[in-house]
Design an enzyme around this catalytic site. Structure first.
Site, PDB file in Angstrom:
ATOM      1  N   SER A  69      59.361  65.805  34.134  1.00 25.65           N
ATOM      2  CA  SER A  69      60.436  66.790  34.275  1.00 25.65           C
ATOM      3  C   SER A  69      61.030  66.741  35.674  1.00 25.65           C
ATOM      4  O   SER A  69      60.377  66.371  36.648  1.00 25.65           O
ATOM      5  CB  SER A  69      59.920  68.198  33.989  1.00 25.65           C
ATOM      6  OG  SER A  69      59.378  68.274  32.697  1.00 25.65           O
TER       7      SER A  69
HETATM    8  N1  SAH Z   1      54.813  68.296  31.689  1.00 30.30           N
HETATM    9  C1  SAH Z   1      55.383  66.974  31.882  1.00 30.30           C
HETATM   10  C2  SAH Z   1      56.553  66.728  30.966  1.00 30.30           C
HETATM   11  C3  SAH Z   1      56.200  65.768  29.913  1.00 30.30           C
HETATM   12  S1  SAH Z   1      57.474  65.417  28.724  1.00 30.30           S
HETATM   13  C4  SAH Z   1      55.753  66.787  33.352  1.00 30.30           C
HETATM   14  O1  SAH Z   1      55.124  67.326  34.198  1.00 30.30           O
HETATM   15  O2  SAH Z   1      56.646  66.062  33.672  1.00 30.30           O
HETATM   16  C5  SAH Z   1      56.880  66.336  27.339  1.00 30.30           C
HETATM   17  C6  SAH Z   1      55.572  65.899  26.750  1.00 30.30           C
HETATM   18  O3  SAH Z   1      55.344  66.697  25.592  1.00 30.30           O
HETATM   19  C7  SAH Z   1      55.510  64.453  26.293  1.00 30.30           C
HETATM   20  O4  SAH Z   1      54.445  63.805  26.937  1.00 30.30           O
HETATM   21  C8  SAH Z   1      55.259  64.553  24.784  1.00 30.30           C
HETATM   22  O5  SAH Z   1      54.416  63.531  24.269  1.00 30.30           O
HETATM   23  C9  SAH Z   1      54.602  65.909  24.674  1.00 30.30           C
HETATM   24  N2  SAH Z   1      54.673  66.537  23.346  1.00 30.30           N
HETATM   25  C10 SAH Z   1      55.691  66.511  22.458  1.00 30.30           C
HETATM   26  N3  SAH Z   1      55.361  67.198  21.347  1.00 30.30           N
HETATM   27  C11 SAH Z   1      54.095  67.671  21.541  1.00 30.30           C
HETATM   28  C12 SAH Z   1      53.190  68.448  20.759  1.00 30.30           C
HETATM   29  N4  SAH Z   1      53.493  68.895  19.526  1.00 30.30           N
HETATM   30  N5  SAH Z   1      51.985  68.748  21.275  1.00 30.30           N
HETATM   31  C13 SAH Z   1      51.621  68.314  22.518  1.00 30.30           C
HETATM   32  N6  SAH Z   1      52.419  67.571  23.305  1.00 30.30           N
HETATM   33  C14 SAH Z   1      53.654  67.261  22.822  1.00 30.30           C
END
Ligand code: SAH
Length: 219
Positions: A69
């Site tokens: 993010s």
């Molecule tokens: N928190 C992260 C952002 C990651 S992007 C940061 O610090 O940058 C969002 C993440 O959510 C991805 O890794 C994706 O695989 C995960 N995701 C999507 N759907 C999900 C679900 N149902 N349960 C758990 N994780 C999920």
């Protein structure tokens, strides 16, 4: 121009300080959030080839079609979750590379984080070890279900966008607790969900954002 030095300069503490200065200018006021992000080396959470862009205010790819993010979004969501208080226990949905998890670990005594892609969870674990933030409990699974065995939570953050608030997460939020999440498919907004002491729900729409979608199941 000396390119190798430039390369080092772009991941230096000074570059990180500039990122934090920009966050402050854009309205992030909680000194705890700014301090946590000033300390954490975000470049260690992205591929080497992208390290020089780690302190720009952008989302970056982390593989598997996912992203880390944007720093402003991480700061904004974290500040809203703290709400000027000291909430104890937080659940994160979407660990990704673990950067947001690391920020939360610096600020909340108890952190749980769920990721549906096993390979990313392994990466997050290694990244968190590299920055010595190993307190968070990471769980491979589908975040739609929350984490009943660790519930209830003072705060919940979702870092992937859904069309609606997953009901299990709402149930696992304590009265007086707050959830911050992106909602929407084409157009997304950050939403703040406050569960009142009487159990009623107050929803507030905040900034327009862009997140990857919340998907079903795990892989
Ligand atoms: N928190 C992260 C952002 C990651 S992007 C940061 O610090 O940058 C969002 C993440 O959510 C991805 O890794 C994706 O695989 C995960 N995701 C999507 N759907 C999900 C679900 N149902 N349960 C758990 N994780 C999920």
């Amino acid at each position: 121009m000396n390119t190798p030095q430039l390369g080092i300069g772009m991941t230096s503490p000074r570059t990180r300080t500039r990122m934090v200065d920009r966050l402050r200018e854009k309205g992030i006021a909680d000194a705890r959030v700014l301090a946590a992000m000033a300390e954490l080396p975000r470049h260690l959470f992205v591929e080497n080839a992208l390290a020089h862009r780690a302190y720009d205010d952008d989302a970056l790819p982390i593989g598997h079609g996912q992203t880390i993010s944007q720093p402003f979004t991480v700061a904004r969501m974290t500040e809203l979750l703290l709400n000027g208080k000291s909430p104890r226990k937080i659940l994160e949905i979407g660990t990704g590379c673990g950067y947001q998890t690391a920020v939360l670990t610096k600020l909340f005594p108890e952190v749980y984080s769920i990721e549906r892609i096993a390979a990313l969870l392994d990466r997050a674990r290694a990244n968190l070890r590299a920055v010595k933030q190993v307190r968070a409990r990471l769980q491979h699974g589908d975040g739609h279900l929350g984490l009943p065995e660790a519930a209830p939570f003072d705060a919940i953050i979702m870092t992937a966008a859904a069309s609606h608030v997953p009901p299990a997460l709402l149930e696992q939020l304590l009265p007086g607790g707050r959830m911050i999440l992106p909602l929407g498919t084409q157009e997304q907004f950050l939403w703040m969900i406050d569960k009142q002491e009487d159990g009623s729900i107050q929803k507030t729409r905040l900034d327009p954002v862009r997140f990857v979608p919340l998907l079903n199941g795990q892989q």
